[in-house]
Motif scaffolding. Structure first.
Motif, PDB file in Angstrom:
ATOM      1  N   UNK A  31       0.848  -1.190   0.000  1.00  0.00           N
ATOM      2  CA  UNK A  31       0.000   0.000   0.000  1.00  0.00           C
ATOM      3  C   UNK A  31       0.882   1.237   0.000  1.00  0.00           C
ATOM      4  N   UNK A  32       0.314   2.332  -0.459  1.00  0.00           N
ATOM      5  CA  UNK A  32       1.002   3.618  -0.408  1.00  0.00           C
ATOM      6  C   UNK A  32       0.356   4.489   0.651  1.00  0.00           C
ATOM      7  N   UNK A  33       1.174   5.272   1.314  1.00  0.00           N
ATOM      8  CA  UNK A  33       0.692   6.233   2.304  1.00  0.00           C
ATOM      9  C   UNK A  33       1.461   7.519   2.077  1.00  0.00           C
ATOM     10  N   UNK A  34       0.735   8.625   1.963  1.00  0.00           N
ATOM     11  CA  UNK A  34       1.367   9.919   1.785  1.00  0.00           C
ATOM     12  C   UNK A  34       1.278  10.667   3.108  1.00  0.00           C
ATOM     13  N   UNK A  35       2.421  11.158   3.569  1.00  0.00           N
ATOM     14  CA  UNK A  35       2.515  11.905   4.813  1.00  0.00           C
ATOM     15  C   UNK A  35       3.082  13.275   4.476  1.00  0.00           C
ATOM     16  N   UNK A  44       5.190   6.998   1.172  1.00  0.00           N
ATOM     17  CA  UNK A  44       5.739   5.773   1.739  1.00  0.00           C
ATOM     18  C   UNK A  44       5.085   4.592   1.034  1.00  0.00           C
ATOM     19  N   UNK A  45       5.886   3.686   0.554  1.00  0.00           N
ATOM     20  CA  UNK A  45       5.352   2.465  -0.030  1.00  0.00           C
ATOM     21  C   UNK A  45       5.538   1.377   1.019  1.00  0.00           C
ATOM     22  N   UNK A  46       4.441   0.763   1.431  1.00  0.00           N
ATOM     23  CA  UNK A  46       4.450  -0.141   2.581  1.00  0.00           C
ATOM     24  C   UNK A  46       4.168  -1.565   2.123  1.00  0.00           C
ATOM     25  N   UNK A  47       5.053  -2.469   2.491  1.00  0.00           N
ATOM     26  CA  UNK A  47       4.872  -3.897   2.206  1.00  0.00           C
ATOM     27  C   UNK A  47       4.766  -4.612   3.537  1.00  0.00           C
ATOM     28  N   UNK A  48       3.703  -5.347   3.716  1.00  0.00           N
ATOM     29  CA  UNK A  48       3.426  -6.029   4.978  1.00  0.00           C
ATOM     30  C   UNK A  48       3.474  -7.529   4.758  1.00  0.00           C
ATOM     31  N   UNK A  49       4.426  -8.193   5.416  1.00  0.00           N
ATOM     32  CA  UNK A  49       4.523  -9.647   5.307  1.00  0.00           C
ATOM     33  C   UNK A  49       3.758 -10.353   6.414  1.00  0.00           C
TER      34      UNK A  49
END
Length: 186
Positions: A31-35, A44-49
Motif C-alpha cells: 500500500x502507499x501512504x502519503x505523509x 511511503x510504499x508499505x509492504x506487509x509480510x
C-alpha cells in the motif's frame, strides 16, 4: 506485521522499478501512504509480510531497496519479540547501510494480555540504536507518529544541507510520545 520488517519507504516517492518478488497468489500486501512533513509530501510504499515465514525468502529483495523498515512485535507474543534479533541480523546483512529502522511493540491496547514489558522493547531498541514506541493497530495509538517520524527522517536525508543541524529521529519520537495528543491520531 508481527516480528518482521514490513515497511519499505521510498525516499523520492517513487515505487521501486521492479515488481514485488511474489506473485498475486501470495498474501503480501503493498500500500502507499502519503505523509506531509513540513509542507512536503512524502510517499511511503508499505509492504506487509504479516510475520509469515513463507515470505522470509523474499524479504532480502525488499531490504535492498528499502530506505526505512518498521519492525513490529506483538506485546502479547514472546516468540514475535524473540524473532526481532534474527530480523535485525538479516537487515544488517542485506539492507542499505543507512536504512532507517524503527522498533514497534504492537497491541498496546490489550495490555492486560502483555507478556513483553515496554522496558524490554526499550532495552532492545537501545541495544541496536533504533527508536522505539508501542503502538496499537486497532486503536491507531502512535501509528501516525511512527509513519510521520520515518517520513521526517527520510525528508531530512533527502534535503539535508551541509550546514543544517541533523534531525534525530529518536529524540523526535521521544518528544512526541510525551505530548498529550501523541496517541490520538485516528
Amino acid at each position: 506485521m508481527t516480528g518482521t520488517p514490513g515497511t519499505a519507504a521510498t525516499r523520492d516517492g517513487e515505487a521501486p522499478e521492479r515488481s514485488p518478488p511474489c506473485g498475486p497468489s501470495h498474501d503480501l500486501t503493498g500500500k502507499n501512504k502519503v505523509v506531509t512533513v513540513d509542507g512536503v509530501r512524502v510517499k511511503l510504499q508499505i509492504w506487509d509480510t504479516a510475520g509469515q515465514e513463507r515470505f522470509r525468502s523474499v524479504t532480502h529483495a525488499y531490504y535492498r531497496d528499502a530506505q526505512a523498515l518498521l519492525l513490529l512485535y506483538d506485546i502479547t507474543n514472546k516468540s514475535s519479540f524473540d524473532n526481532i534479533r534474527a530480523w535485525l541480523t538479516e537487515i544488517h546483512e542485506y539492507a542499505q547501510r543507512d536504512v532507517v529502522i524503527m522498533l514497534l511493540g504492537n497491541k498496546a491496547d490489550v495490555s492486560t494480555e502483555r507478556v513483553i514489558r515496554s522496558e524490554d522493547g526499550e532495552m532492545l531498541a537501545r541495544e541496536y540504536g533504533v527508536p522505539f514506541m508501542e503502538t496499537s493497530a486497532k486503536t491507531g495509538m502512535n501509528v501516525e507518529l511512527a509513519f510521520l517520524a520515518i517520513a521526517k527522517e527520510l525528508k531530512y536525508r533527502a534535503r539535508r544541507q551541509a550546514d543544517e543541524p541533523s534531525f534525530q529521529i529518536r529524540d523526535y519520537v521521544e518528544s512526541q510520545k510525551k505530548r498529550p495528543s501523541c496517541c490520538s491520531f485516528l
